[in-house]
Design a protein around this motif. Structure first.
Motif, PDB file in Angstrom:
ATOM      1  N   VAL A  30       0.821  -1.223   0.000  1.00 60.63           N
ATOM      2  CA  VAL A  30       0.000   0.000   0.000  1.00 60.63           C
ATOM      3  C   VAL A  30       0.852   1.269   0.000  1.00 60.63           C
ATOM      4  N   THR A  31       2.183   1.116   0.048  1.00 57.15           N
ATOM      5  CA  THR A  31       3.080   2.272   0.030  1.00 57.15           C
ATOM      6  C   THR A  31       3.448   2.630  -1.410  1.00 57.15           C
ATOM      7  N   LYS A  32       3.469   3.911  -1.707  1.00 55.99           N
ATOM      8  CA  LYS A  32       3.865   4.376  -3.030  1.00 55.99           C
ATOM      9  C   LYS A  32       5.352   4.095  -3.271  1.00 55.99           C
ATOM     10  N   PRO A  33       5.753   3.906  -4.525  1.00 57.94           N
ATOM     11  CA  PRO A  33       7.186   3.819  -4.810  1.00 57.94           C
ATOM     12  C   PRO A  33       7.905   5.069  -4.301  1.00 57.94           C
ATOM     13  N   GLY A  34       8.976   4.873  -3.578  1.00 59.83           N
ATOM     14  CA  GLY A  34       9.690   5.994  -2.984  1.00 59.83           C
ATOM     15  C   GLY A  34       9.158   6.427  -1.640  1.00 59.83           C
ATOM     16  N   GLY A  35       8.048   5.824  -1.219  1.00 58.11           N
ATOM     17  CA  GLY A  35       7.484   6.138   0.096  1.00 58.11           C
ATOM     18  C   GLY A  35       8.270   5.481   1.213  1.00 58.11           C
ATOM     19  N   TRP A  36       7.789   5.664   2.429  1.00 59.63           N
ATOM     20  CA  TRP A  36       8.554   5.217   3.600  1.00 59.63           C
ATOM     21  C   TRP A  36       7.746   4.281   4.495  1.00 59.63           C
ATOM     22  N   LEU A  37       8.426   3.252   4.966  1.00 58.89           N
ATOM     23  CA  LEU A  37       7.921   2.419   6.061  1.00 58.89           C
ATOM     24  C   LEU A  37       8.614   2.866   7.337  1.00 58.89           C
ATOM     25  N   VAL A  38       7.835   3.024   8.409  1.00 60.02           N
ATOM     26  CA  VAL A  38       8.379   3.496   9.679  1.00 60.02           C
ATOM     27  C   VAL A  38       7.853   2.617  10.804  1.00 60.02           C
ATOM     28  N   CYS A  39       8.750   2.124  11.630  1.00 61.70           N
ATOM     29  CA  CYS A  39       8.380   1.426  12.863  1.00 61.70           C
ATOM     30  C   CYS A  39       8.871   2.284  14.021  1.00 61.70           C
ATOM     31  N   ALA A  81      16.969   0.933   8.241  1.00 61.44           N
ATOM     32  CA  ALA A  81      17.927   1.669   9.060  1.00 61.44           C
ATOM     33  C   ALA A  81      17.304   1.894  10.425  1.00 61.44           C
ATOM     34  N   PHE A  82      18.125   2.128  11.445  1.00 59.62           N
ATOM     35  CA  PHE A  82      17.573   2.303  12.781  1.00 59.62           C
ATOM     36  C   PHE A  82      18.178   3.509  13.482  1.00 59.62           C
ATOM     37  N   VAL A  83      17.397   4.016  14.414  1.00 56.95           N
ATOM     38  CA  VAL A  83      17.822   5.108  15.292  1.00 56.95           C
ATOM     39  C   VAL A  83      17.721   4.604  16.718  1.00 56.95           C
ATOM     40  N   ARG A  84      18.785   4.765  17.490  1.00 51.06           N
ATOM     41  CA  ARG A  84      18.820   4.299  18.872  1.00 51.06           C
ATOM     42  C   ARG A  84      18.789   5.487  19.817  1.00 51.06           C
ATOM     43  N   TYR A  85      18.022   5.376  20.906  1.00 54.95           N
ATOM     44  CA  TYR A  85      18.053   6.410  21.935  1.00 54.95           C
ATOM     45  C   TYR A  85      17.665   5.808  23.283  1.00 54.95           C
ATOM     46  N   GLU A 112      12.246   6.540  30.412  1.00 55.13           N
ATOM     47  CA  GLU A 112      12.036   5.461  31.375  1.00 55.13           C
ATOM     48  C   GLU A 112      13.321   4.681  31.641  1.00 55.13           C
ATOM     49  N   GLY A 113      14.378   5.009  30.907  1.00 57.22           N
ATOM     50  CA  GLY A 113      15.644   4.324  31.100  1.00 57.22           C
ATOM     51  C   GLY A 113      15.898   3.189  30.140  1.00 57.22           C
ATOM     52  N   GLY A 114      14.903   2.877  29.299  1.00 52.51           N
ATOM     53  CA  GLY A 114      15.074   1.791  28.340  1.00 52.51           C
ATOM     54  C   GLY A 114      15.863   2.218  27.117  1.00 52.51           C
ATOM     55  N   ILE A 115      16.352   1.227  26.382  1.00 56.79           N
ATOM     56  CA  ILE A 115      17.048   1.466  25.118  1.00 56.79           C
ATOM     57  C   ILE A 115      16.053   1.180  23.997  1.00 56.79           C
ATOM     58  N   ILE A 116      15.755   2.202  23.211  1.00 57.33           N
ATOM     59  CA  ILE A 116      14.729   2.103  22.182  1.00 57.33           C
ATOM     60  C   ILE A 116      15.381   2.152  20.803  1.00 57.33           C
ATOM     61  N   TYR A 117      14.893   1.311  19.906  1.00 56.71           N
ATOM     62  CA  TYR A 117      15.302   1.348  18.504  1.00 56.71           C
ATOM     63  C   TYR A 117      14.078   1.619  17.641  1.00 56.71           C
ATOM     64  N   ASN A 118      14.169   2.633  16.794  1.00 61.61           N
ATOM     65  CA  ASN A 118      13.143   2.920  15.806  1.00 61.61           C
ATOM     66  C   ASN A 118      13.715   2.671  14.414  1.00 61.61           C
ATOM     67  N   TYR A 119      12.832   2.428  13.450  1.00 59.73           N
ATOM     68  CA  TYR A 119      13.280   1.940  12.155  1.00 59.73           C
ATOM     69  C   TYR A 119      12.592   2.674  11.001  1.00 59.73           C
ATOM     70  N   ARG A 120      13.288   2.759   9.877  1.00 59.76           N
ATOM     71  CA  ARG A 120      12.695   3.336   8.672  1.00 59.76           C
ATOM     72  C   ARG A 120      13.315   2.689   7.444  1.00 59.76           C
ATOM     73  N   LYS A 121      12.537   2.679   6.363  1.00 57.30           N
ATOM     74  CA  LYS A 121      13.015   2.108   5.109  1.00 57.30           C
ATOM     75  C   LYS A 121      12.275   2.768   3.963  1.00 57.30           C
ATOM     76  N   GLN A 122      13.010   3.197   2.962  1.00 53.52           N
ATOM     77  CA  GLN A 122      12.371   3.744   1.771  1.00 53.52           C
ATOM     78  C   GLN A 122      12.012   2.585   0.842  1.00 53.52           C
ATOM     79  N   VAL A 123      10.795   2.642   0.309  1.00 58.96           N
ATOM     80  CA  VAL A 123      10.267   1.559  -0.511  1.00 58.96           C
ATOM     81  C   VAL A 123      10.668   1.765  -1.975  1.00 58.96           C
ATOM     82  N   VAL A 124      11.297   0.758  -2.531  1.00 61.70           N
ATOM     83  CA  VAL A 124      11.679   0.779  -3.938  1.00 61.70           C
ATOM     84  C   VAL A 124      10.868  -0.301  -4.665  1.00 61.70           C
ATOM     85  N   LYS A 125      10.187   0.128  -5.712  1.00 59.75           N
ATOM     86  CA  LYS A 125       9.397  -0.821  -6.503  1.00 59.75           C
ATOM     87  C   LYS A 125       9.789  -0.709  -7.975  1.00 59.75           C
ATOM     88  N   GLU A 126       9.791  -1.839  -8.644  1.00 62.31           N
ATOM     89  CA  GLU A 126      10.132  -1.842 -10.072  1.00 62.31           C
ATOM     90  C   GLU A 126       8.920  -1.439 -10.904  1.00 62.31           C
TER      91      GLU A 126
END
Length: 273
Positions: A220-229, A251-255, A259-273
């Motif tokens: 459901v994501t457009k070509p060039g769009g982004w998936l984000v967790c 790719a991920f971002v850590r912070y 609350e003191g926890g270690i969190i990882y967030n994620y993103r990916k650009q969608v490439v479609k042929e």
């Protein structure tokens, strides 16, 4: 991870009356039952339901595929069952399913630390939402969707739990949000055409079935769009990012969360042929 989202003794099996068919099916047929520390899941479920014949009736009518299980566990209940034993079994069941109990009480879910302590800037750091058409998959109380709404052109919140959908709709009406719409749906079966969204985001959703979940989100994501967790803030000390997502090109971002926890967030650009 041991959750501490609720005090199970504050709740009853009447909670099931507020939950959807898919949740009942999970409790009755799909979850991994416990059998430790002198407790047996099936025996506890029977004891817990024995005090609530109206709940047993509801479960069998709402989810007919669970009727055999309900009858079977009720047949295990000893005639000598005491009120204290029944209540202990009920508390054990509710404690085990606390991550679903909060689905019946959105106001309680809002106070869970991963929502209460989270800040929208965590999402904004991952993706540009300005003028975008956005989908929030498994939106829950709308943590991500409401954060996106002030920036995005249009936001759709897909959520399989009726109580959560109505909670978001009430907030939309109360706050006069004109560019957000709430719909029913699960991550593995999204009710949208191919290539609809600029950004498809989720939090604490992807992971049960990576192929089906990410396959639908990519569809459901457009070509060039982004998936984000974009996960919420909690106290858990994660030692590394999710290997499956990294291997799938995220790719991920850590912070460190408030609350003191270690969190990882994620993103990916969608490439479609």
């Amino acid at each position: 991870m041991v959750l501490n989202w609720i005090h199970a003794k504050d709740y009853t099996m009447d909670t099931l009356l507020l939950l959807d068919r898919w949740v009942i099916r999970y409790w009755m047929r799909e979850c991994k039952p416990y059998n430790t520390a002198g407790r047996d899941y099936r025996a506890d479920m029977g004891k817990a339901l024995s005090r609530y014949p109206h709940v047993s009736h509801y479960c069998k009518r709402k989810a007919p595929e669970c009727a055999e299980f309900v009858d079977a566990v009720l047949s295990l209940v000893p005639e000598s069952l005491s009120l204290e034993e029944a209540r202990a079994a009920e508390t054990a069941i509710l404690e085990y399913h606390q991550s679903f109990v909060v689905y019946a009480y959105p106001e309680v879910m809002e106070e869970v630390n991963y929502i209460r302590c989270w800040r929208p800037e965590r999402l904004y750091d991952l993706v540009d939402l300005a003028g975008r058409i956005v989908l929030d998959v498994g939106a829950g109380t709308g943590r991500l969707a409401f954060a996106a709404a002030p920036l995005a052109k249009r936001v759709y919140a897909s959520e399989p739990c009726d109580v959560m959908r109505e909670y978001m709709r009430d907030r939309i009406q109360r706050e006069g949000i004109a560019n957000m719409k709430v719909l029913d749906g699960v991550a593995t079966d999204l009710a949208f055409e191919d290539n609809t969204f600029d950004v498809v985001m989720a939090g604490h959703v992807v992971g049960d079935d990576f192929d089906r979940e990410l396959g639908e989100m990519i569809r459901v994501t457009k070509p060039g769009g982004w998936l984000v967790c974009c996960n919420g803030d909690d106290e858990f000390k994660r030692e590394e990012p999710n290997r499956e997502l990294v291997e799938r090109g995220f790719a991920f971002v850590r912070y460190e969360s408030s609350e003191g926890g270690i969190i990882y967030n994620y993103r990916k650009q969608v490439v479609k042929e």
